[in-house]
Design an enzyme around this catalytic site. Structure first.
Site, PDB file in Angstrom:
ATOM      1  N   ALA A  47       0.840  -1.209   0.000  1.00 19.04           N
ATOM      2  CA  ALA A  47       0.000   0.000   0.000  1.00 19.04           C
ATOM      3  C   ALA A  47       0.870   1.252   0.000  1.00 19.04           C
ATOM      4  O   ALA A  47       0.515   2.271   0.572  1.00 19.04           O
ATOM      5  CB  ALA A  47      -0.933  -0.022   1.203  1.00 19.04           C
ATOM      6  N   GLY A  48       2.026   1.150  -0.654  1.00 19.50           N
ATOM      7  CA  GLY A  48       2.923   2.305  -0.763  1.00 19.50           C
ATOM      8  C   GLY A  48       2.488   3.192  -1.914  1.00 19.50           C
ATOM      9  O   GLY A  48       1.311   3.214  -2.299  1.00 19.50           O
ATOM     10  N   GLY A  56       1.286   1.049  -5.084  1.00 20.65           N
ATOM     11  CA  GLY A  56       0.109   0.237  -4.765  1.00 20.65           C
ATOM     12  C   GLY A  56      -1.135   1.081  -4.527  1.00 20.65           C
ATOM     13  O   GLY A  56      -2.211   0.801  -5.081  1.00 20.65           O
ATOM     14  N   ASP A  83      -1.052  -4.741   3.067  1.00 18.40           N
ATOM     15  CA  ASP A  83       0.328  -4.353   3.396  1.00 18.40           C
ATOM     16  C   ASP A  83       0.705  -5.047   4.689  1.00 18.40           C
ATOM     17  O   ASP A  83      -0.164  -5.512   5.449  1.00 18.40           O
ATOM     18  CB  ASP A  83       0.444  -2.834   3.548  1.00 18.40           C
ATOM     19  CG  ASP A  83       1.869  -2.324   3.331  1.00 18.40           C
ATOM     20  OD1 ASP A  83       2.160  -1.787   2.239  1.00 18.40           O
ATOM     21  OD2 ASP A  83       2.702  -2.482   4.255  1.00 18.40           O
ATOM     22  N   THR A  90       7.204  -5.149  -8.449  1.00 14.29           N
ATOM     23  CA  THR A  90       8.390  -4.991  -7.596  1.00 14.29           C
ATOM     24  C   THR A  90       9.688  -5.202  -8.391  1.00 14.29           C
ATOM     25  O   THR A  90       9.786  -6.124  -9.192  1.00 14.29           O
ATOM     26  CB  THR A  90       8.336  -6.020  -6.431  1.00 14.29           C
ATOM     27  OG1 THR A  90       7.087  -5.886  -5.759  1.00 14.29           O
ATOM     28  CG2 THR A  90       9.469  -5.802  -5.451  1.00 14.29           C
ATOM     29  N   ASN A  91      10.667  -4.352  -8.113  1.00 12.39           N
ATOM     30  CA  ASN A  91      11.976  -4.468  -8.766  1.00 12.39           C
ATOM     31  C   ASN A  91      12.948  -5.316  -7.952  1.00 12.39           C
ATOM     32  O   ASN A  91      12.787  -5.420  -6.743  1.00 12.39           O
ATOM     33  CB  ASN A  91      12.576  -3.056  -8.939  1.00 12.39           C
ATOM     34  CG  ASN A  91      12.052  -2.390 -10.197  1.00 12.39           C
ATOM     35  OD1 ASN A  91      11.912  -3.029 -11.231  1.00 12.39           O
ATOM     36  ND2 ASN A  91      11.782  -1.094 -10.105  1.00 12.39           N
ATOM     37  N   HIS A  99      13.659  -4.737 -17.996  1.00 12.41           N
ATOM     38  CA  HIS A  99      13.378  -3.427 -17.425  1.00 12.41           C
ATOM     39  C   HIS A  99      14.662  -2.930 -16.798  1.00 12.41           C
ATOM     40  O   HIS A  99      15.146  -3.497 -15.844  1.00 12.41           O
ATOM     41  CB  HIS A  99      12.285  -3.584 -16.363  1.00 12.41           C
ATOM     42  CG  HIS A  99      11.832  -2.285 -15.788  1.00 12.41           C
ATOM     43  ND1 HIS A  99      11.482  -1.210 -16.559  1.00 12.41           N
ATOM     44  CD2 HIS A  99      11.638  -1.890 -14.502  1.00 12.41           C
ATOM     45  CE1 HIS A  99      11.099  -0.214 -15.780  1.00 12.41           C
ATOM     46  NE2 HIS A  99      11.192  -0.609 -14.530  1.00 12.41           N
TER      47      HIS A  99
HETATM   48  N1  LIG Z   1       8.171  -2.326 -12.736  1.00  6.58           N
HETATM   49  C1  LIG Z   1       8.237  -1.020 -12.775  1.00  6.58           C
HETATM   50  O1  LIG Z   1       8.265  -0.426 -13.832  1.00  6.58           O
HETATM   51  C2  LIG Z   1       8.229  -0.248 -11.487  1.00  6.58           C
HETATM   52  C3  LIG Z   1       7.893   1.114 -11.465  1.00  6.58           C
HETATM   53  C4  LIG Z   1       7.851   1.778 -10.240  1.00  6.58           C
HETATM   54  C5  LIG Z   1       8.172   1.101  -9.061  1.00  6.58           C
HETATM   55  N2  LIG Z   1       8.520  -0.209  -9.134  1.00  6.58           N
HETATM   56  C6  LIG Z   1       8.832  -0.980  -7.920  1.00  6.58           C
HETATM   57  O2  LIG Z   1       7.627  -1.171  -7.192  1.00  6.58           O
HETATM   58  C7  LIG Z   1       7.938  -1.374  -5.811  1.00  6.58           C
HETATM   59  C8  LIG Z   1       7.059  -0.474  -4.970  1.00  6.58           C
HETATM   60  O3  LIG Z   1       7.392   0.901  -5.162  1.00  6.58           O
HETATM   61  P1  LIG Z   1       6.724   2.030  -4.254  1.00  6.58           P
HETATM   62  O4  LIG Z   1       7.234   3.343  -4.736  1.00  6.58           O
HETATM   63  O5  LIG Z   1       5.273   1.788  -4.132  1.00  6.58           O
HETATM   64  O6  LIG Z   1       7.424   1.681  -2.843  1.00  6.58           O
HETATM   65  P2  LIG Z   1       6.863   2.034  -1.390  1.00  6.58           P
HETATM   66  O7  LIG Z   1       8.029   1.903  -0.473  1.00  6.58           O
HETATM   67  O8  LIG Z   1       6.092   3.320  -1.410  1.00  6.58           O
HETATM   68  O9  LIG Z   1       5.812   0.860  -1.077  1.00  6.58           O
HETATM   69  C9  LIG Z   1       6.164  -0.461  -0.848  1.00  6.58           C
HETATM   70  C10 LIG Z   1       5.179  -1.043   0.158  1.00  6.58           C
HETATM   71  O10 LIG Z   1       5.431  -2.440   0.294  1.00  6.58           O
HETATM   72  C11 LIG Z   1       5.130  -2.763   1.641  1.00  6.58           C
HETATM   73  N3  LIG Z   1       5.714  -4.057   2.017  1.00  6.58           N
HETATM   74  C12 LIG Z   1       7.001  -4.362   2.300  1.00  6.58           C
HETATM   75  N4  LIG Z   1       7.102  -5.663   2.641  1.00  6.58           N
HETATM   76  C13 LIG Z   1       5.870  -6.194   2.564  1.00  6.58           C
HETATM   77  C14 LIG Z   1       5.337  -7.481   2.777  1.00  6.58           C
HETATM   78  N5  LIG Z   1       6.118  -8.500   3.151  1.00  6.58           N
HETATM   79  N6  LIG Z   1       4.009  -7.668   2.602  1.00  6.58           N
HETATM   80  C15 LIG Z   1       3.203  -6.649   2.226  1.00  6.58           C
HETATM   81  N7  LIG Z   1       3.645  -5.398   1.998  1.00  6.58           N
HETATM   82  C16 LIG Z   1       4.966  -5.178   2.173  1.00  6.58           C
HETATM   83  C17 LIG Z   1       5.710  -1.600   2.433  1.00  6.58           C
HETATM   84  O11 LIG Z   1       5.168  -1.542   3.755  1.00  6.58           O
HETATM   85  C18 LIG Z   1       5.290  -0.424   1.553  1.00  6.58           C
HETATM   86  O12 LIG Z   1       4.041   0.106   1.974  1.00  6.58           O
HETATM   87  C19 LIG Z   1       9.448  -1.130  -5.694  1.00  6.58           C
HETATM   88  O13 LIG Z   1      10.124  -2.375  -5.751  1.00  6.58           O
HETATM   89  C20 LIG Z   1       9.763  -0.307  -6.935  1.00  6.58           C
HETATM   90  O14 LIG Z   1      11.115  -0.433  -7.325  1.00  6.58           O
HETATM   91  C21 LIG Z   1       8.550  -0.885 -10.313  1.00  6.58           C
END
Ligand SMILES: NC(=O)c1ccc[n+]([C@@H]2O[C@H](COP(=O)([O-])OP(=O)(O)OC[C@H]3O[C@@H](n4cnc5c(N)ncnc54)[C@H](O)[C@@H]3O)[C@@H](O)[C@H]2O)c1
Length: 314
Positions: A11-12, A15, A34, A120-121, A176
């Protein structure tokens, strides 16, 4: 008619924005999950309170319990840790692999017929983790990257030519990251390849900016990474799946011989419909494009092998 259900794990920034776009577009009810208590509940409540203003009747709930996600049609995985100072890429790889494995196992157990969209990356490697953890068939495990990368390319093309973004189309292949392969000869404005409209130097500059698109946003934000365009890209994939549109979109797909690659997630154009990937669309690549694609696939393979070595080492 009952609404479809989309679970968004994490829920970051990404999400919560996916939840907003999916609900506000009327695509599906949403469950936001989350690990942090209160976070998904608070964001879901806030989003639900926007519904009367926006004018939709999708239900949005937040939870820390996967039982609430049961029967989802699509599961979007955005949970993970960002890279922090001092953390190596391998550390991040190991940590996020652990998170993705655990959330996918739990979510897939409650929604055995769902389609998984991984965000997720490092993206391509996380798709491998999700495929293994879910035991889903490969056409139901899809990585989001190409829709975002090609959207970035399209926005730069539109700016450069002074045309509407809706007149542009862009084509990006490969993993990517730094080795992604934007293909100018299949990237168009008004159906005309940009190779007919721009000189090589300008095209090279747009390609470079596309490759660095994520880093450009990170450098400006100082903390965190892009989320509006990533979330919009996920919502577009969800739309194509739930409405069985069979849109051709660039996604990370598990290749089994296509493009000469076997057993690896790489970004390619696919048809996305109600059952997931309904076809990998193959095109003939020119020598330079093929070399760049092979290099990109090799970079993904290296990452996947590094991950296997880490898990073998415990
Ligand atoms: N594929 C793409 O093109 C692309 C683009 C943007 C971001 N991303 C990736 O997406 C991911 C999320 O980015 P963001 O900016 O939302 O990050 P963010 O830090 O805002 O959110 C991540 C969320 O994941 C939660 N989390 C961590 N461990 C967890 C678990 N075990 N169970 C449930 N929730 C859990 C955290 O509490 C947090 O709320 C990152 O890995 C980022 O690199 C990928």
């Amino acid at each position: 008619m009952a609404h479809s259900l989309v679970t968004v794990v994490g829920a970051g920034n990404v999400g919560a924005s996916v939840a907003q776009r999916v609900a506000e577009a009327g695509l599906a009810d949403v469950v936001l999950v989350d690990i942090v208590e209160g976070l998904p509940q608070g964001k879901a409540l806030d989003l639900a309170e926007a519904a009367p203003v926006v004018g939709h009747d999708m239900k949005i709930m937040g939870t820390n319990d996967y039982a609430d996600t049961a029967g989802s049609d699509v599961i979007v995985v955005t949970s993970g840790l960002p890279r922090t100072p001092g953390m190596s890429r391998d550390d991040l790889l190991a940590k996020n692999a652990g998170i993705v494995r655990s959330v996918v196992q739990q979510a897939a157990a409650h929604s055995p017929d769902a389609i998984l969209i991984i965000v997720t990356n490092p993206l391509d490697a996380m798709c491998h983790v999700a495929l293994e953890a879910s035991a889903f068939s490969p056409e139901r495990v899809i990585g989001m990257a190409g829709v975002l990368d090609s959207a970035r390319f399209r926005s730069f093309i539109a700016q450069e030519l002074g045309v509407s973004v809706t007149s542009t189309h862009a084509f990006v292949l490969g993993g990517h990251g730094d080795t992604m392969v934007p293909l100018p000869r299949f990237s168009t404005a008004g159906g005309v390849p940009i190779t007919e409209l721009l000189d090589q130097e300008r095209i090279d500059a747009l390609v470079t900016r596309t490759r660095n698109g994520g880093a450009e946003v990170v450098a400006l934000l100082k903390s965190g990474s892009a989320f509006y365009a990533p979330a919009a890209s996920v919502a577009r994939m969800v739309d194509s799946i739930l409405n069985d549109r069979n849109e051709i979109l660039p996604c990370a797909a598990y290749l089994q011989g296509e493009y000469g690659v076997d057993g690896l997630f790489v970004g390619v154009p696919v048809k996305l419909g109600r059952t997931g990937i309904t076809q990998v669309v193959e095109i003939d690549l020119q020598d330079d494009e093929r070399a760049a694609f092979d290099q990109s696939a090799a970079a993904v393979r290296e990452l996947v092998e590094a991950m296997s070595r880490m898990s073998a080492a415990g």
